[in-house]
Scaffold this motif. Structure first.
Motif, PDB file in Angstrom:
ATOM      1  N   ASP A 209     -28.116  42.155  -7.471  1.00 21.13           N
ATOM      2  CA  ASP A 209     -29.175  42.020  -6.478  1.00 21.13           C
ATOM      3  C   ASP A 209     -30.355  41.238  -7.043  1.00 21.13           C
ATOM      4  OD1 ASP A 209     -27.694  43.533  -4.684  1.00 21.13           O
ATOM      5  OD2 ASP A 209     -28.598  45.413  -5.337  1.00 21.13           O
ATOM      6  N   PHE A 210     -30.817  41.669  -8.226  1.00 26.17           N
ATOM      7  CA  PHE A 210     -31.983  41.060  -8.855  1.00 26.17           C
ATOM      8  C   PHE A 210     -31.677  40.759 -10.318  1.00 26.17           C
ATOM      9  CE2 PHE A 210     -34.065  44.062  -5.782  1.00 26.17           C
ATOM     10  CZ  PHE A 210     -34.518  43.095  -4.899  1.00 26.17           C
ATOM     11  N   SER A 211     -32.299  39.710 -10.830  1.00 30.43           N
ATOM     12  CA  SER A 211     -32.230  39.464 -12.270  1.00 30.43           C
ATOM     13  C   SER A 211     -33.488  38.741 -12.714  1.00 30.43           C
ATOM     14  CB  SER A 211     -30.990  38.647 -12.636  1.00 30.43           C
ATOM     15  OG  SER A 211     -31.086  37.324 -12.129  1.00 30.43           O
TER      16      SER A 211
ATOM     17  N   THR B 287     -36.740  35.007   2.708  1.00 32.73           N
ATOM     18  CA  THR B 287     -35.577  34.305   2.162  1.00 32.73           C
ATOM     19  C   THR B 287     -34.302  34.801   2.820  1.00 32.73           C
ATOM     20  OG1 THR B 287     -34.268  33.886   0.161  1.00 32.73           O
ATOM     21  CG2 THR B 287     -35.430  35.979   0.264  1.00 32.73           C
ATOM     22  N   ALA B 288     -33.348  33.905   2.935  1.00 37.18           N
ATOM     23  CA  ALA B 288     -32.035  34.276   3.473  1.00 37.18           C
ATOM     24  C   ALA B 288     -31.177  34.973   2.423  1.00 37.18           C
ATOM     25  CB  ALA B 288     -31.312  33.030   3.986  1.00 37.18           C
ATOM     26  N   ASP B 289     -31.615  34.985   1.163  1.00 35.64           N
ATOM     27  CA  ASP B 289     -30.808  35.558   0.088  1.00 35.64           C
ATOM     28  C   ASP B 289     -30.845  37.078   0.043  1.00 35.64           C
ATOM     29  OD1 ASP B 289     -30.004  33.049  -0.750  1.00 35.64           O
ATOM     30  OD2 ASP B 289     -31.659  32.841  -2.174  1.00 35.64           O
ATOM     31  N   ALA B 290     -31.868  37.693   0.611  1.00 35.31           N
ATOM     32  CA  ALA B 290     -31.936  39.162   0.631  1.00 35.31           C
ATOM     33  C   ALA B 290     -30.865  39.699   1.573  1.00 35.31           C
ATOM     34  CB  ALA B 290     -33.318  39.620   1.081  1.00 35.31           C
TER      35      ALA B 290
ATOM     36  N   VAL C 155     -33.115  41.120 -17.914  1.00 32.37           N
ATOM     37  CA  VAL C 155     -33.062  42.382 -17.169  1.00 32.37           C
ATOM     38  C   VAL C 155     -32.356  42.159 -15.835  1.00 32.37           C
ATOM     39  CG1 VAL C 155     -34.436  44.189 -16.024  1.00 32.37           C
ATOM     40  CG2 VAL C 155     -35.139  43.302 -18.264  1.00 32.37           C
ATOM     41  N   ILE C 156     -31.559  43.143 -15.436  1.00 29.86           N
ATOM     42  CA  ILE C 156     -30.856  43.143 -14.151  1.00 29.86           C
ATOM     43  C   ILE C 156     -31.351  44.324 -13.327  1.00 29.86           C
ATOM     44  CG2 ILE C 156     -28.611  43.693 -13.092  1.00 29.86           C
ATOM     45  CD1 ILE C 156     -27.311  41.954 -15.219  1.00 29.86           C
ATOM     46  N   GLY C 157     -31.487  44.136 -12.013  1.00 26.25           N
ATOM     47  CA  GLY C 157     -31.881  45.211 -11.106  1.00 26.25           C
ATOM     48  C   GLY C 157     -30.913  45.339  -9.949  1.00 26.25           C
ATOM     49  N   GLU C 158     -30.577  46.555  -9.586  1.00 23.84           N
ATOM     50  CA  GLU C 158     -29.692  46.836  -8.460  1.00 23.84           C
ATOM     51  C   GLU C 158     -30.454  47.704  -7.463  1.00 23.84           C
ATOM     52  OE1 GLU C 158     -25.597  45.945  -8.718  1.00 23.84           O
ATOM     53  OE2 GLU C 158     -27.339  44.614  -8.777  1.00 23.84           O
TER      54      GLU C 158
ATOM     55  N   GLN D  77     -34.882  36.661  -9.562  1.00 24.99           N
ATOM     56  CA  GLN D  77     -33.873  35.829  -8.922  1.00 24.99           C
ATOM     57  C   GLN D  77     -32.958  36.744  -8.113  1.00 24.99           C
ATOM     58  OE1 GLN D  77     -31.733  33.298 -11.619  1.00 24.99           O
ATOM     59  NE2 GLN D  77     -33.574  32.403 -12.502  1.00 24.99           N
ATOM     60  N   LEU D  78     -32.552  36.281  -6.935  1.00 25.50           N
ATOM     61  CA  LEU D  78     -31.705  37.085  -6.062  1.00 25.50           C
ATOM     62  C   LEU D  78     -30.261  36.620  -6.128  1.00 25.50           C
ATOM     63  CD1 LEU D  78     -33.972  37.335  -2.881  1.00 25.50           C
ATOM     64  CD2 LEU D  78     -33.970  38.785  -4.909  1.00 25.50           C
ATOM     65  N   GLN D  79     -29.356  37.592  -6.037  1.00 29.16           N
ATOM     66  CA  GLN D  79     -27.915  37.339  -5.948  1.00 29.16           C
ATOM     67  C   GLN D  79     -27.423  36.434  -7.078  1.00 29.16           C
ATOM     68  OE1 GLN D  79     -26.916  39.396  -3.842  1.00 29.16           O
ATOM     69  NE2 GLN D  79     -28.871  39.663  -2.781  1.00 29.16           N
ATOM     70  N   SER D  80     -27.828  36.758  -8.293  1.00 29.57           N
ATOM     71  CA  SER D  80     -27.348  36.009  -9.459  1.00 29.57           C
ATOM     72  C   SER D  80     -25.875  36.335  -9.713  1.00 29.57           C
ATOM     73  CB  SER D  80     -28.165  36.371 -10.702  1.00 29.57           C
ATOM     74  OG  SER D  80     -29.512  35.970 -10.550  1.00 29.57           O
ATOM     75  N   ARG D  81     -25.137  35.351 -10.195  1.00 32.48           N
ATOM     76  CA  ARG D  81     -23.715  35.527 -10.478  1.00 32.48           C
ATOM     77  C   ARG D  81     -23.474  35.378 -11.980  1.00 32.48           C
ATOM     78  NH1 ARG D  81     -20.734  35.561  -5.823  1.00 32.48           N
ATOM     79  NH2 ARG D  81     -21.864  34.885  -3.952  1.00 32.48           N
ATOM     80  N   PHE D  82     -22.662  36.278 -12.512  1.00 28.61           N
ATOM     81  CA  PHE D  82     -22.322  36.278 -13.925  1.00 28.61           C
ATOM     82  C   PHE D  82     -20.801  36.260 -14.061  1.00 28.61           C
ATOM     83  CE2 PHE D  82     -26.433  38.242 -13.512  1.00 28.61           C
ATOM     84  CZ  PHE D  82     -27.158  37.805 -14.615  1.00 28.61           C
ATOM     85  N   VAL D  83     -20.286  35.402 -14.902  1.00 31.08           N
ATOM     86  CA  VAL D  83     -18.856  35.384 -15.212  1.00 31.08           C
ATOM     87  C   VAL D  83     -18.693  35.937 -16.618  1.00 31.08           C
ATOM     88  CG1 VAL D  83     -16.795  33.980 -15.489  1.00 31.08           C
ATOM     89  CG2 VAL D  83     -18.447  33.424 -13.689  1.00 31.08           C
ATOM     90  N   ILE D  84     -18.021  37.085 -16.715  1.00 36.60           N
ATOM     91  CA  ILE D  84     -17.867  37.788 -17.992  1.00 36.60           C
ATOM     92  C   ILE D  84     -16.393  38.114 -18.189  1.00 36.60           C
ATOM     93  CG2 ILE D  84     -18.621  39.771 -19.374  1.00 36.60           C
ATOM     94  CD1 ILE D  84     -21.025  40.009 -17.401  1.00 36.60           C
ATOM     95  N   ASP D  85     -15.831  37.622 -19.260  1.00 40.22           N
ATOM     96  CA  ASP D  85     -14.409  37.849 -19.560  1.00 40.22           C
ATOM     97  C   ASP D  85     -13.522  37.460 -18.376  1.00 40.22           C
ATOM     98  OD1 ASP D  85     -15.172  38.852 -22.037  1.00 40.22           O
ATOM     99  OD2 ASP D  85     -15.265  40.927 -21.312  1.00 40.22           O
ATOM    100  N   GLY D  86     -13.889  36.367 -17.719  1.00 38.11           N
ATOM    101  CA  GLY D  86     -13.083  35.860 -16.618  1.00 38.11           C
ATOM    102  C   GLY D  86     -13.335  36.524 -15.277  1.00 38.11           C
ATOM    103  N   ALA D  87     -14.161  37.553 -15.240  1.00 40.60           N
ATOM    104  CA  ALA D  87     -14.474  38.247 -13.981  1.00 40.60           C
ATOM    105  C   ALA D  87     -15.882  37.866 -13.526  1.00 40.60           C
ATOM    106  CB  ALA D  87     -14.377  39.756 -14.146  1.00 40.60           C
ATOM    107  N   GLU D  88     -16.059  37.708 -12.218  1.00 39.52           N
ATOM    108  CA  GLU D  88     -17.365  37.352 -11.669  1.00 39.52           C
ATOM    109  C   GLU D  88     -18.055  38.587 -11.104  1.00 39.52           C
ATOM    110  OE1 GLU D  88     -18.348  33.563  -9.405  1.00 39.52           O
ATOM    111  OE2 GLU D  88     -18.387  35.046  -7.781  1.00 39.52           O
TER     112      GLU D  88
END
Length: 319
Positions: A232-234, A193-196, A240-243, A217-228
């Motif tokens: 690495d992994f979710s 995958t190109a996402d790694a 669960v989140i993995g770094e 899932q790779l490179q997941s994005r979370f917006v929390i309190d207006g911050a993104e």
């Protein structure tokens, strides 16, 4: 063990990381050699000793490839040596140099040089007076003949560079005249995958599968309190989140500020996900450590572990 940086595979070959001097070209080098101001890279080929001492192992390997090219201008580099020249990752053995040979009987090791015979002439790239198999051909060679976690890292790096697609890799593997290693290559090439974004992420993906955990899932994005925030992994189903880096993200400026920013980031992610795991190379060298970390974060494994693959991975990373 080596995890090199990426150098846009296929664009050009990486130059030697240090100046290389041939004694045959400059007889005045004798005095510097005797004074140990020059380091012998290969018979008759030297590099400034201070520069050499500062090189990391993978750059020393690259310099040794260029030194051999100076001694053998007709050499065609392949496998790990081609990978190093192309800026693709190299894992494991940093002693052996790999070249193509014209006759099957010459496919043997002589000193630190291993010869490889190809049933059909591979596509080549020449740059800086050095010749190597192309990035696409090199990744297929690695997928057919090397540890699948390493092959996955090389395939991911090629796709991430944008120089090829997964379909290109699969077609290149299937279209070779020789069937040897074709089935073996399918595992890393189908998962590429190109996402790694790093070698560690790629090797972690292999370990996660062999530990029996579900694919993340790779490179997941979370917006929390207006911050993104990006991870690495979710595993959204299990919260669960993995770094897979062991390093701080967005670590710029003062170190203390970076620590606080990372703590704020991790605290925010923990508010929206149930578990959080962070690991680095030292953890991955003993895959059971990664298993315990993921289990502690709340991740469950629906499949049994593949112990043979995990043992081979540990050997590769502890080489």
């Amino acid at each position: 063990m080596l995890a090199s940086t990426i150098h846009s595979p296929g664009a050009a070959l990486c130059p030697s990381p240090v100046p290389l001097l041939r004694r045959a070209d400059d007889r005045s080098l004798r005095r510097e050699i005797e004074a140990r101001a020059l380091h012998r890279v290969r018979a008759g080929v030297y590099a400034p000793a201070e520069d050499w001492a500062r090189l990391p192992p993978w750059h020393k390997y690259l310099a040794r490839i260029h030194a051999l090219a100076l001694k053998r201008p007709s050499a065609i580099f392949t496998h790990e040596s081609a990978a190093a020249l192309l800026g693709l990752p190299v894992l494991g053995d940093l002693r052996t140099l790999h070249v193509l040979v014209a006759r099957k009987g010459d496919a043997r090791r002589v000193g630190d040089v291993q010869g490889h015979y190809a049933l059909e002439e591979p596509p080549l790239i020449t740059s800086l007076g050095v010749c190597a198999t192309t990035a696409l051909a090199t990744v297929v060679d690695l997928a057919r003949n090397r540890h699948p976690a390493y092959a996955l890292a090389a395939a991911d790096a090629l796709l991430h560079s944008g120089a090829a697609s997964r379909e290109h890799l699969l077609i290149a593997n299937e279209s070779r005249q020789s069937g040897r290693g074709r089935a073996t290559a399918a595992w890393p090439l189908e998962r590429a995958t190109a996402d790694a974004e790093s070698v560690l992420e790629s090797v972690s993906r292999a370990a996660i599968e062999w530990l029996g955990f579900p694919a993340p899932q790779l490179q997941s994005r979370f917006v929390i309190d207006g911050a993104e925030y990006r991870t690495d992994f979710s595993w959204p189903d299990q919260q669960v989140i993995g770094e897979a880096d062991g390093d701080m993200k967005y670590a710029i400026g003062d170190a203390a500020d970076a620590v606080m920013r990372e703590k704020k980031r991790e605290d925010a992610l923990r508010r929206v996900m149930r578990g959080f795991a962070r690991w680095g190379w030292n953890d991955l060298r003993t895959p059971d450590r990664l298993r315990l970390m993921l289990e502690a974060a709340g991740l469950t494994a629906p499949r049994p572990r593949r112990t043979a693959q995990l043992h081979a991975l540990s050997l590769l990373l502890n080489h």
